[in-house]
Design an enzyme around this catalytic site. Structure first.
Site, PDB file in Angstrom:
ATOM      1  N   VAL A  18       0.844  -1.201   0.000  1.00 33.00           N
ATOM      2  CA  VAL A  18       0.000   0.000   0.000  1.00 33.00           C
ATOM      3  C   VAL A  18       0.878   1.249   0.000  1.00 33.00           C
ATOM      4  CG1 VAL A  18      -1.882  -1.217   1.158  1.00 33.00           C
ATOM      5  CG2 VAL A  18      -0.222   0.067   2.519  1.00 33.00           C
ATOM      6  N   CYS A  38       8.469   8.774  -4.971  1.00 34.02           N
ATOM      7  CA  CYS A  38       9.281   8.192  -3.903  1.00 34.02           C
ATOM      8  C   CYS A  38      10.520   8.967  -3.475  1.00 34.02           C
ATOM      9  CB  CYS A  38       9.668   6.774  -4.276  1.00 34.02           C
ATOM     10  SG  CYS A  38       8.217   5.712  -4.251  1.00 34.02           S
TER      11      CYS A  38
HETATM   12  P1  NAD Z   1      -0.090   3.392  -5.182  1.00 33.74           P
HETATM   13  O1  NAD Z   1      -0.729   4.555  -4.525  1.00 33.74           O
HETATM   14  O2  NAD Z   1      -0.007   3.324  -6.672  1.00 33.74           O
HETATM   15  O3  NAD Z   1      -0.863   2.058  -4.725  1.00 33.74           O
HETATM   16  C1  NAD Z   1      -1.222   1.772  -3.424  1.00 33.74           C
HETATM   17  C2  NAD Z   1      -2.585   1.090  -3.426  1.00 33.74           C
HETATM   18  O4  NAD Z   1      -2.865   0.620  -2.107  1.00 33.74           O
HETATM   19  C3  NAD Z   1      -3.747   2.025  -3.795  1.00 33.74           C
HETATM   20  O5  NAD Z   1      -4.417   1.494  -4.930  1.00 33.74           O
HETATM   21  C4  NAD Z   1      -4.638   2.026  -2.551  1.00 33.74           C
HETATM   22  O6  NAD Z   1      -6.022   2.057  -2.853  1.00 33.74           O
HETATM   23  C5  NAD Z   1      -4.271   0.714  -1.904  1.00 33.74           C
HETATM   24  N1  NAD Z   1      -4.577   0.655  -0.471  1.00 33.74           N
HETATM   25  C6  NAD Z   1      -4.245   1.548   0.501  1.00 33.74           C
HETATM   26  N2  NAD Z   1      -4.651   1.110   1.708  1.00 33.74           N
HETATM   27  C7  NAD Z   1      -5.264  -0.082   1.501  1.00 33.74           C
HETATM   28  C8  NAD Z   1      -5.870  -1.016   2.366  1.00 33.74           C
HETATM   29  N3  NAD Z   1      -5.926  -0.826   3.699  1.00 33.74           N
HETATM   30  N4  NAD Z   1      -6.397  -2.140   1.831  1.00 33.74           N
HETATM   31  C9  NAD Z   1      -6.342  -2.343   0.488  1.00 33.74           C
HETATM   32  N5  NAD Z   1      -5.768  -1.500  -0.374  1.00 33.74           N
HETATM   33  C10 NAD Z   1      -5.224  -0.382   0.127  1.00 33.74           C
HETATM   34  O7  NAD Z   1       1.355   3.252  -4.532  1.00 33.74           O
HETATM   35  P2  NAD Z   1       2.662   2.584  -5.204  1.00 33.74           P
HETATM   36  O8  NAD Z   1       3.322   3.557  -6.105  1.00 33.74           O
HETATM   37  O9  NAD Z   1       2.302   1.229  -5.713  1.00 33.74           O
HETATM   38  O10 NAD Z   1       3.598   2.460  -3.926  1.00 33.74           O
HETATM   39  C11 NAD Z   1       3.336   1.518  -2.919  1.00 33.74           C
HETATM   40  C12 NAD Z   1       4.557   1.403  -2.016  1.00 33.74           C
HETATM   41  O11 NAD Z   1       5.673   0.925  -2.768  1.00 33.74           O
HETATM   42  C13 NAD Z   1       5.016   2.717  -1.396  1.00 33.74           C
HETATM   43  O12 NAD Z   1       5.491   2.458  -0.112  1.00 33.74           O
HETATM   44  C14 NAD Z   1       6.144   3.149  -2.296  1.00 33.74           C
HETATM   45  O13 NAD Z   1       7.084   3.949  -1.596  1.00 33.74           O
HETATM   46  C15 NAD Z   1       6.769   1.832  -2.671  1.00 33.74           C
HETATM   47  N6  NAD Z   1       7.488   1.828  -3.946  1.00 33.74           N
HETATM   48  C16 NAD Z   1       6.970   2.444  -5.041  1.00 33.74           C
HETATM   49  C17 NAD Z   1       7.631   2.380  -6.270  1.00 33.74           C
HETATM   50  C18 NAD Z   1       7.075   3.037  -7.500  1.00 33.74           C
HETATM   51  O14 NAD Z   1       7.759   3.021  -8.511  1.00 33.74           O
HETATM   52  N7  NAD Z   1       5.889   3.614  -7.484  1.00 33.74           N
HETATM   53  C19 NAD Z   1       8.811   1.644  -6.378  1.00 33.74           C
HETATM   54  C20 NAD Z   1       9.317   1.012  -5.243  1.00 33.74           C
HETATM   55  C21 NAD Z   1       8.633   1.104  -4.036  1.00 33.74           C
HETATM   56  C1  UGA Z   2      13.093   5.320  -8.349  1.00 34.40           C
HETATM   57  C2  UGA Z   2      14.280   4.358  -8.250  1.00 34.40           C
HETATM   58  O1  UGA Z   2      15.064   4.463  -9.445  1.00 34.40           O
HETATM   59  C3  UGA Z   2      13.791   2.926  -8.071  1.00 34.40           C
HETATM   60  O2  UGA Z   2      14.904   2.051  -7.893  1.00 34.40           O
HETATM   61  C4  UGA Z   2      12.885   2.861  -6.851  1.00 34.40           C
HETATM   62  O3  UGA Z   2      12.354   1.557  -6.698  1.00 34.40           O
HETATM   63  C5  UGA Z   2      11.750   3.848  -7.006  1.00 34.40           C
HETATM   64  O4  UGA Z   2      12.290   5.179  -7.188  1.00 34.40           O
HETATM   65  C6  UGA Z   2      10.853   3.925  -5.825  1.00 34.40           C
HETATM   66  O5  UGA Z   2      11.232   3.590  -4.722  1.00 34.40           O
HETATM   67  O6  UGA Z   2       9.740   4.396  -6.065  1.00 34.40           O
HETATM   68  P1  UGA Z   2      11.371   6.032 -10.229  1.00 34.40           P
HETATM   69  O7  UGA Z   2      11.076   7.166  -9.324  1.00 34.40           O
HETATM   70  O8  UGA Z   2      10.241   5.229 -10.756  1.00 34.40           O
HETATM   71  O9  UGA Z   2      12.356   4.996  -9.513  1.00 34.40           O
HETATM   72  O10 UGA Z   2      12.183   6.567 -11.497  1.00 34.40           O
HETATM   73  P2  UGA Z   2      13.705   7.042 -11.700  1.00 34.40           P
HETATM   74  O11 UGA Z   2      14.175   6.499 -12.981  1.00 34.40           O
HETATM   75  O12 UGA Z   2      14.529   6.783 -10.529  1.00 34.40           O
HETATM   76  O13 UGA Z   2      13.544   8.615 -11.879  1.00 34.40           O
HETATM   77  C7  UGA Z   2      13.181   9.461 -10.799  1.00 34.40           C
HETATM   78  C8  UGA Z   2      13.260  10.900 -11.239  1.00 34.40           C
HETATM   79  O14 UGA Z   2      14.617  11.299 -11.410  1.00 34.40           O
HETATM   80  C9  UGA Z   2      12.577  11.175 -12.569  1.00 34.40           C
HETATM   81  O15 UGA Z   2      11.907  12.401 -12.525  1.00 34.40           O
HETATM   82  C10 UGA Z   2      13.731  11.220 -13.542  1.00 34.40           C
HETATM   83  O16 UGA Z   2      13.444  11.979 -14.673  1.00 34.40           O
HETATM   84  C11 UGA Z   2      14.801  11.866 -12.685  1.00 34.40           C
HETATM   85  N1  UGA Z   2      16.174  11.569 -13.147  1.00 34.40           N
HETATM   86  C12 UGA Z   2      16.655  10.301 -13.106  1.00 34.40           C
HETATM   87  C13 UGA Z   2      16.987  12.600 -13.594  1.00 34.40           C
HETATM   88  O17 UGA Z   2      16.566  13.763 -13.624  1.00 34.40           O
HETATM   89  N2  UGA Z   2      18.260  12.316 -14.008  1.00 34.40           N
HETATM   90  C14 UGA Z   2      18.765  11.052 -13.977  1.00 34.40           C
HETATM   91  O18 UGA Z   2      19.945  10.866 -14.357  1.00 34.40           O
HETATM   92  C15 UGA Z   2      17.932  10.023 -13.524  1.00 34.40           C
END
Ligand code: NAD
Ligand code: UGA
Length: 463
Positions: free
Chosen positions: A91, A277
């Site tokens: 979540v 993030c």
């Molecule tokens: P998101 O907002 O896209 O998805 C989260 C989902 O969880 C939502 O659809 C929401 O409705 C659901 N949710 C919340 N509470 C709930 C509950 N109690 N029961 C059921 N569903 C529930 O978020 P995300 O981007 O997938 O990120 C999730 C986690 O992963 C965060 O901690 C984020 O930091 C981490 N993360 C994200 C990325 C990324 O690229 N977005 C990459 C690595 C890690």
């Molecule tokens: C980032 C990390 O790369 C993932 O490893 C991690 O899992 C994720 O965050 C997370 O925890 O959510 P993401 O945010 O999806 O992934 O994308 P990135 O490719 O890291 O880019 C992040 C931001 O930095 C973007 O706005 C991108 O345009 C910018 N960026 C990236 C730059 O401006 N310059 C660069 O050289 C690289």
């Protein structure tokens, strides 16, 4: 224990793609992804794969193969928890917007709700996996809640942070640099770790599956994001110095990146990093450091965010000063709104802040993004609460075609590095704009020489 049934709570950008890949690679495991959001689940179940709620290259194929076979999307959270041996919590963990730690700490209310729901529903032993990014020591809080269920269910908590980047999620999941699994050092903890290792081992070689204690795993995720964001802020800091000195940031990045100790990745100067993030996780890290009284550590990392805010603001200020210190009533076309290419995600995108600055100066902003819809763009702006929704609507126009967006504009700003922008008919675009025709390339994406030959005034970042 051989895992046959997995549940994942949270069908977002992480839960959806990660579980789709686990299901595709492990046909013998039933994977059910659950969410409270009915619209999101409906979209995951849509027979039209272009309607999936997450746009990621290659995701549609994976979902098509596994959905209905061993991959299911549902809103019946209780049933999925009850049936599963292993439950991933995926979540959202946004920055707190209220109370203690407002604007810094991670809001763990959704995590706690999941833990309480698991505690209430579970009738047999479960392995609970933290997939969300969490402050170090959250596993302790989850364990406390689970261990007070009053029944005889045993819970093991694992930390298995996700390192995928949006836009390349499927590639990253197919061949991760590493998979990190943290767990308790007891023999039960080690057994739980082994069952998750066995799931990944279906497609990831064992030498890439790293196991640690739970705290190292939790903290490694925040550390990785802090290091990555720090590289972007570092090169962006140098980009400003390059602009003053005649150095070119792309040349500097290449020159330093060839040093194998530095490496060439993540050195692309830009209008500033966005995404859900980097900022959230660094603020969280800063908050944790402060809570232990480690003020120097906190200040060190906070500077990464300060620099990023400066980079975004500097971009909009430069547009205003270049356009003769006024953009009032001028049309400025944005190419791109997503925080990076190949995603429809706009969370914390630099485009939002640049648009907000320009609208405060009464500019008319016309946006074209190949994957982002008008409702999203408006809601991103409204979320800042800089002005009324009516006013935002007056100043922002979303075009369904790039050539319409740029027509009669004074300037174009490139906010996202979508590949298709490179192939546009730039002569046609130039002909349709007011003169002098400016381009502010926030991604150093376009060909300077070609554009200058056409007649554009072209400015990039860091040269
Ligand atoms: P998101 O907002 O896209 O998805 C989260 C989902 O969880 C939502 O659809 C929401 O409705 C659901 N949710 C919340 N509470 C709930 C509950 N109690 N029961 C059921 N569903 C529930 O978020 P995300 O981007 O997938 O990120 C999730 C986690 O992963 C965060 O901690 C984020 O930091 C981490 N993360 C994200 C990325 C990324 O690229 N977005 C990459 C690595 C890690
Ligand atoms: C980032 C990390 O790369 C993932 O490893 C991690 O899992 C994720 O965050 C997370 O925890 O959510 P993401 O945010 O999806 O992934 O994308 P990135 O490719 O890291 O880019 C992040 C931001 O930095 C973007 O706005 C991108 O345009 C910018 N960026 C990236 C730059 O401006 N310059 C660069 O050289 C690289």
């Amino acid at each position: 224990m051989m895992i046959k049934n997995i549940c994942c709570i949270g069908a977002g950008y992480v839960g959806g793609p990660t579980m789709a890949v686990i299901a595709q690679k492990c046909p013998h495991i039933k994977v059910t992804v659950v969410d409270l959001n009915q619209d999101r689940i409906n979209a995951w179940n849509d027979s039209d794969l272009s309607k999936l709620p997450v746009y990621e290259p290659g995701l549609d194929k994976v979902v098509e193969e596994a959905r209905g076979r061993n991959l299911f999307f549902s809103t019946d959270v209780d049933q999925a928890i009850d049936e599963a041996e292993m439950i991933f919590i995926s979540v959202n963990t946004p920055t707190k917007t209220y109370g203690v730690g407002k604007g810094m700490a991670a809001d763990l209310k959704y995590i706690e709700l999941c833990a309480r729901q698991i505690a209430r529903v579970a009738k047999n032993d479960k392995i609970v996996v933290e997939k969300s990014t969490l402050p170090v020591r959250t596993a302790q809080a989850i364990k406390d809640i689970l261990d007070h269920t009053g029944n005889s269910v045993n819970f093991q908590i694992l930390s298995n942070p996700e390192f995928l980047a949006e836009g390349t999620a499927i590639e990253d999941l197919f061949s991760p640099d590493r998979v990190l699994i943290g767990g308790d050092t007891s023999s039960e903890g080690q057994k739980a770790i082994e069952s998750l290792v066995a799931v990944y081992a279906n497609w990831v070689s064992r030498d890439k599956i790293l196991t640690t204690n739970v705290w190292s795993s939790e903290l490694s995720k925040l550390t990785a994001n802090a290091f990555l964001a720090q590289r972007v802020s570092s090169i962006n800091a140098m980009s400003e110095l390059c602009e003053k000195t005649g150095a070119d940031v792309s040349e500097v990045a290449k020159a330093i990146g060839m040093d194998s100790r530095i490496g060439s990745k993540f050195l692309k100067a830009s209008v500033g990093f966005g995404g859900s993030c980097f900022q959230k996780d660094i603020l969280n890290l800063v908050y944790i450091a402060k809570s232990y009284g480690l003020n120097e550590v906190a200040d060190y990392w906070e500077q990464v965010i300060i620099m990023n805010d400066h980079q975004k603001r500097r971009f909009s200020k430069n547009i205003i000063s270049t356009l003769y210190n006024t953009v009032s009533g001028k049309k400025i076309a944005f190419l791109g709104w997503a925080f990076k290419k190949d995603t429809n995600d706009t969370r914390e995108s630099a485009a939002i802040y640049v648009a907000d600055d320009l609208i405060s100066e009464q500019a008319l902003v016309a946006v074209y993004d190949p994957q982002v819809q008008e409702t999203q763009i408006l809601s991103d702006l409204n979320y800042l609460e800089s002005r009324t929704e009516m006013e935002n609507k007056k100043y922002i126009h979303v075009a369904s075609n790039p050539y319409v967006a740029v027509e009669n504009s004074h300037a174009i700003a490139i906010l996202t590095e979508w590949d298709e922008f490179k192939d546009y008919d730039w002569q046609k675009i130039y002909d349709s704009m007011l003169k002098p025709a400016f381009i502010f390339d926030g991604r150093n994406l376009l060909n300077k020489e070609q554009l200058e030959n056409i007649g554009f005034v072209y400015q990039s970042i860091g040269s």
